[in-house]
Design a protein around this motif. Structure first.
Motif, PDB file in Angstrom:
ATOM      1  N   ARG A 291       0.829  -1.304  -0.207  1.00  0.00           N
ATOM      2  CA  ARG A 291      -0.097  -0.102   0.029  1.00  0.00           C
ATOM      3  C   ARG A 291       0.966   1.683   0.136  1.00  0.00           C
ATOM      4  NH1 ARG A 291      -5.351  -0.922  -0.182  1.00  0.00           N
ATOM      5  NH2 ARG A 291      -5.294   1.599   0.123  1.00  0.00           N
ATOM      6  N   VAL A 292       0.577   1.803  -1.074  1.00  0.00           N
ATOM      7  CA  VAL A 292       1.621   3.447  -1.240  1.00  0.00           C
ATOM      8  C   VAL A 292       0.475   4.871  -0.788  1.00  0.00           C
ATOM      9  CG1 VAL A 292       2.595   4.566  -2.931  1.00  0.00           C
ATOM     10  CG2 VAL A 292       2.145   1.753  -3.109  1.00  0.00           C
ATOM     11  N   GLY A 293       1.285   4.924   0.241  1.00  0.00           N
ATOM     12  CA  GLY A 293       0.684   6.455   0.827  1.00  0.00           C
ATOM     13  C   GLY A 293       1.024   7.828   0.047  1.00  0.00           C
ATOM     14  N   GLY A 294       0.358   8.539  -0.444  1.00  0.00           N
ATOM     15  CA  GLY A 294       0.723   9.925  -0.542  1.00  0.00           C
ATOM     16  C   GLY A 294       0.008   9.941  -1.590  1.00  0.00           C
ATOM     17  N   VAL A 295      -0.980   9.404  -1.652  1.00  0.00           N
ATOM     18  CA  VAL A 295      -1.354  10.115  -3.792  1.00  0.00           C
ATOM     19  C   VAL A 295      -2.881  10.306  -3.618  1.00  0.00           C
ATOM     20  CG1 VAL A 295      -3.404   8.503  -5.206  1.00  0.00           C
ATOM     21  CG2 VAL A 295      -1.073   7.248  -3.994  1.00  0.00           C
ATOM     22  N   PHE A 296      -2.895  11.354  -4.817  1.00  0.00           N
ATOM     23  CA  PHE A 296      -4.042  12.510  -4.559  1.00  0.00           C
ATOM     24  C   PHE A 296      -5.307  11.900  -5.232  1.00  0.00           C
ATOM     25  CE2 PHE A 296      -5.995  16.440  -7.015  1.00  0.00           C
ATOM     26  CZ  PHE A 296      -6.390  16.997  -5.976  1.00  0.00           C
ATOM     27  N   SER A 297      -6.975  12.013  -4.483  1.00  0.00           N
ATOM     28  CA  SER A 297      -8.350  11.067  -5.086  1.00  0.00           C
ATOM     29  C   SER A 297      -8.252  12.574  -5.374  1.00  0.00           C
ATOM     30  CB  SER A 297      -7.774  10.294  -4.198  1.00  0.00           C
ATOM     31  OG  SER A 297      -9.779   9.730  -4.296  1.00  0.00           O
ATOM     32  N   PRO A 298      -8.199  13.033  -6.767  1.00  0.00           N
ATOM     33  CA  PRO A 298     -10.137  14.111  -6.708  1.00  0.00           C
ATOM     34  C   PRO A 298     -10.564  13.801  -6.354  1.00  0.00           C
ATOM     35  CG  PRO A 298      -8.336  13.431  -9.030  1.00  0.00           C
ATOM     36  CD  PRO A 298      -8.231  11.822  -7.716  1.00  0.00           C
ATOM     37  N   LEU A 299     -11.616  15.460  -5.943  1.00  0.00           N
ATOM     38  CA  LEU A 299     -13.378  14.912  -5.949  1.00  0.00           C
ATOM     39  C   LEU A 299     -13.841  15.618  -6.740  1.00  0.00           C
ATOM     40  CD1 LEU A 299     -12.161  13.170  -2.924  1.00  0.00           C
ATOM     41  CD2 LEU A 299     -14.375  14.129  -2.143  1.00  0.00           C
ATOM     42  N   ILE A 300     -13.030  17.037  -6.693  1.00  0.00           N
ATOM     43  CA  ILE A 300     -13.881  18.286  -7.967  1.00  0.00           C
ATOM     44  C   ILE A 300     -12.687  17.941  -9.099  1.00  0.00           C
ATOM     45  CG2 ILE A 300     -14.929  19.953  -8.066  1.00  0.00           C
ATOM     46  CD1 ILE A 300     -15.808  19.747  -5.224  1.00  0.00           C
ATOM     47  N   PRO A 301     -12.966  18.157  -9.982  1.00  0.00           N
ATOM     48  CA  PRO A 301     -11.815  18.284 -11.299  1.00  0.00           C
ATOM     49  C   PRO A 301     -12.334  19.496 -11.655  1.00  0.00           C
ATOM     50  CG  PRO A 301     -13.060  16.274 -12.296  1.00  0.00           C
ATOM     51  CD  PRO A 301     -13.841  16.549 -11.074  1.00  0.00           C
ATOM     52  N   ARG A 302     -10.672  20.179 -11.408  1.00  0.00           N
ATOM     53  CA  ARG A 302     -10.524  21.643 -12.303  1.00  0.00           C
ATOM     54  C   ARG A 302     -11.704  22.028 -13.314  1.00  0.00           C
ATOM     55  NH1 ARG A 302      -5.963  20.471 -14.862  1.00  0.00           N
ATOM     56  NH2 ARG A 302      -5.826  20.900 -17.365  1.00  0.00           N
ATOM     57  N   ASN A 303     -12.198  22.903 -13.208  1.00  0.00           N
ATOM     58  CA  ASN A 303     -13.519  23.699 -14.385  1.00  0.00           C
ATOM     59  C   ASN A 303     -14.864  22.970 -14.555  1.00  0.00           C
ATOM     60  OD1 ASN A 303     -12.308  26.027 -15.078  1.00  0.00           O
ATOM     61  ND2 ASN A 303     -10.670  24.850 -16.389  1.00  0.00           N
ATOM     62  N   THR A 304     -14.925  22.235 -13.058  1.00  0.00           N
ATOM     63  CA  THR A 304     -15.994  21.966 -12.759  1.00  0.00           C
ATOM     64  C   THR A 304     -17.417  22.979 -12.703  1.00  0.00           C
ATOM     65  OG1 THR A 304     -15.393  19.810 -12.046  1.00  0.00           O
ATOM     66  CG2 THR A 304     -17.736  20.388 -11.352  1.00  0.00           C
ATOM     67  N   THR A 305     -18.652  23.278 -12.966  1.00  0.00           N
ATOM     68  CA  THR A 305     -18.913  24.181 -12.981  1.00  0.00           C
ATOM     69  C   THR A 305     -19.575  24.599 -11.176  1.00  0.00           C
ATOM     70  OG1 THR A 305     -20.002  24.566 -14.663  1.00  0.00           O
ATOM     71  CG2 THR A 305     -21.820  25.429 -13.695  1.00  0.00           C
ATOM     72  N   VAL A 306     -19.449  25.440 -10.878  1.00  0.00           N
ATOM     73  CA  VAL A 306     -20.004  25.534  -9.615  1.00  0.00           C
ATOM     74  C   VAL A 306     -21.405  26.148  -9.090  1.00  0.00           C
ATOM     75  CG1 VAL A 306     -17.433  25.525  -8.489  1.00  0.00           C
ATOM     76  CG2 VAL A 306     -18.626  27.987  -9.566  1.00  0.00           C
ATOM     77  N   PRO A 307     -22.543  26.411  -8.448  1.00  0.00           N
ATOM     78  CA  PRO A 307     -21.931  25.812  -6.974  1.00  0.00           C
ATOM     79  C   PRO A 307     -21.798  23.664  -7.455  1.00  0.00           C
ATOM     80  CG  PRO A 307     -24.198  26.956  -7.280  1.00  0.00           C
ATOM     81  CD  PRO A 307     -23.111  27.302  -7.541  1.00  0.00           C
ATOM     82  N   VAL A 308     -20.979  23.038  -6.340  1.00  0.00           N
ATOM     83  CA  VAL A 308     -21.265  21.615  -7.053  1.00  0.00           C
ATOM     84  C   VAL A 308     -20.596  21.380  -5.574  1.00  0.00           C
ATOM     85  CG1 VAL A 308     -18.641  21.855  -7.999  1.00  0.00           C
ATOM     86  CG2 VAL A 308     -19.805  20.122  -8.703  1.00  0.00           C
ATOM     87  N   SER A 309     -21.517  19.870  -5.650  1.00  0.00           N
ATOM     88  CA  SER A 309     -21.026  19.236  -4.178  1.00  0.00           C
ATOM     89  C   SER A 309     -20.921  17.170  -5.109  1.00  0.00           C
ATOM     90  CB  SER A 309     -22.445  19.008  -3.235  1.00  0.00           C
ATOM     91  OG  SER A 309     -22.196  18.154  -2.751  1.00  0.00           O
TER      92      SER A 309
END
Length: 585
Positions: A388-406
């Motif tokens: 198991r490797v730590g320090g990995v980035f898991s995106p929830l909201i990609p850039r340029n997603t229209t806001v507001p957003v959940s």
């Protein structure tokens, strides 16, 4: 009567605007009758705070008691020292906003308690939070932060509501650069993508030219100006003036009398000619660096250059001919003319204020959307074979997603008997968190102990229309929740600090000088001899040849009178010098 205004809180200058009786946005003038207020704050020898033109004049002679370009420090723990007082960048911005609020109240004849404030599209969450805090300290309710390119597009789009087209806004200001791609249709301005650099602007052009000017002084007089704060400030002011002049001429003389002691200790001056070719050679790399964000925004919007019907250029630094040339070459045609680069953002903010209050909706039917400029996510562990490797980035909201957003993602525990989960929130585009910016972190307690992977934690990111992130975590098996408003508390003022700062600034602002009568933009805004001399010296380079000898003689005579302590002569020379500067305009 209470009014809602739009404010462009700029790096170099700030502006305030409101809707007029016909529903059109209009800029409001400050106490000097000017539309642009320098974003400069100074503390004078009597302990009075100044904002605007008088502070900018003081910067030349008392840089240790004056601050400019504080926008670049927003959201960071970089205290500002004015004389014997210390302020946060948020407090300095609050002083600028307070001055703008008072100017607006004077112009509108009523109270101003709320504002739409613009920020660079590429401002981080911490910078946005700090801007909202500054508004609160200034006595303003800032429910809406509006991205600057979006504001400029709104100012452009209000007169083109019937158009169906893609528009690119290129916003190069004094300290920040943004580019946004928008689609316009049936009164809707839909932001498709944004990119930029919040540490690039005209101030960087000035700094490069100032460095070259300093090198010319050292070559001529054998003395380095490194470490000479007063000389550095005057070099940068001269560089800015030369940059502006070179937008309309091919060469400009730079004369800075008595800049610093020369090799023998006597006052030495700098006199040199700067050509547009020389200036462009210094700044070409910086200007070319704006191409990559443009390409990035077009890629994210899934558009080609040919898809862009109009290119709208705003921000004072977009006036540099090489900037317009580069953009014209990139798109194969000239950018849109007729948009005032300095004013478009403030006018758009006023339109948004009108939309917010309902003053615009019935008559115009405009609607705007915006996007999240960064990818937002959390740190996780990932499987790499049996490891198991730590320090990995898991995106929830990609850039340029229209806001507001959940958005919600569910993650599993990774350790046997795990009782808590650490949530670390990042923004950026790297696959590993070490390549991204840590926004905040907290620990979720109360996870029932179980085998690894058995317990689940749901993480919800809610990114609002102001570009501020809220994080909610919920332990799935128990329903226990924890909420985090990502605000970088170490770089913000806490609730008690905000209350104390608001009271302190109100007390200190109460010692500010009374409004003065309107004067010419190039006339001195104070009668203090130091500031008057600085204004006169700054004016020497551009004064007509027939006037320059008298102007220089008056400066020399005034210095001599002050050194001798001859108050009568100094007062007479003060008056003569003031009259001459006013005549020059």
């Amino acid at each position: 009567m209470s009014h809602v205004v739009g404010i462009d809180l700029g790096t170099t200058h700030s502006l305030v605007a409101a809707l007029d009786g016909a529903g059109r946005p209009t800029l409001l003038t400050n106490r000097l009758g000017q539309r642009l207020t320098p974003s400069v704050v100074g503390l004078d020898a009597e302990g009075r705070l100044h904002v605007g033109e008088s502070a900018r004049t003081q910067l030349l002679v008392h840089p240790e008691r004056t601050v400019a370009e504080v926008k670049r420090r927003m959201g960071r723990d970089l205290p500002v020292t004015l004389g014997d007082r210390r302020y946060s960048p948020t407090e300095i911005s609050a002083l600028i906003l307070r001055a703008l609020r008072e100017d607006a109240e004077r112009a509108l004849g009523g109270t101003v308690t709320e504002a739409v404030v613009t920020v660079p599209a590429y401002f981080s969450d911490a910078q946005r939070q700090a801007t909202k805090d500054a508004g609160e300290l200034a006595g303003l309710k800032v429910e809406r932060l509006l991205n600057e390119p979006t504001a400029a597009a709104l100012a452009y789009g209000v007169d083109h509501l019937d158009a169906e087209q893609y528009v690119l806004v290129y916003d190069l200001g004094g300290g920040t650069f943004d580019v946004s791609v928008l689609e316009m249709f049936q009164g809707v301005l839909d932001v498709k993508a944004s990119a930029g650099n919040n540490q690039l602007g005209g101030s960087d052009f000035d700094q490069l030219l100032a460095g070259w000017l300093g090198a010319q002084f050292e070559r001529a007089h054998g003395v380095s100006l490194a470490g000479n704060l007063a000389a550095q400030v005057r070099l940068k002011a001269a560089a800015e003036s030369a940059k502006i002049a070179l937008s309309s001429v091919d060469a400009v003389p730079v004369l800075i009398p008595f800049l610093a002691p020369g090799r023998g200790g006597a006052p030495a001056s700098l006199e040199v000619e700067v050509t547009r070719a020389r200036f462009e050679g210094l700044v070409t790399d910086l200007i070319r660096s704006t191409l990559e964000p443009m390409e990035s925004a077009l890629r994210d919007a899934k558009l080609s250059r040919k898809s862009i019907a109009e290119v709208v250029m705003v921000g004072g630094s977009s006036r540099v001919p090489l900037v317009r040339q580069l953009v014209a070459e990139y798109f194969g045609r000239e950018p849109r003319a007729g948009v005032n680069p300095d004013e478009a953002v403030a006018l758009g903010a006023a339109l948004q204020a009108g939309l917010k209050t309902g003053a615009m909706s019935a008559a115009r039917g405009i609607m705007i959307t915006d996007v999240c400029p960064f990818t937002l996510g959390v740190e996780v562990q990932a499987s790499a074979g049996r490891e198991r490797v730590g320090g990995v980035f898991s995106p929830l909201i990609p850039r340029n997603t229209t806001v507001p957003v959940s958005r919600t993602e569910t993650f599993a525990t990774t350790v046997e008997g795990q009782r808590s989960v650490e949530i670390r929130v990042f923004q950026g585009e790297g696959r590993l968190v070490r390549d991204n910016l840590l926004l905040d972190e907290y620990t979720v307690e109360g996870v029932p102990p179980a085998r690894a992977g058995a317990e689940k934690v749901a993480v919800t990111f809610t990114y609002d229309i102001n570009g501020i992130l809220n994080v909610t975590t919920r332990v799935v098996s128990t329903g226990k929740e924890a909420v985090l408003v990502v605000d970088k508390r170490s770089q913000r003022l806490g609730p008690e600090q905000r209350t104390e700062a608001k009271e302190r600034l109100a007390r200190e602002w109460g010692t500010a000088p009374a409004p003065t009568a309107p004067v010419s933009a190039s006339a001195p805004a104070t009668t203090d001899s130091d500031a008057l001399l600085a204004a006169a010296v700054d004016r020497l380079a551009s004064a007509p040849a027939s006037v320059r000898p008298r102007l220089e003689a008056l400066c020399n005579d005034l210095r001599a009178a002050r050194e001798k302590g001859d108050r009568v002569a100094a007062a007479r020379l003060d008056a003569e010098l003031t009259d001459l500067l006013f005549d020059l305009g």
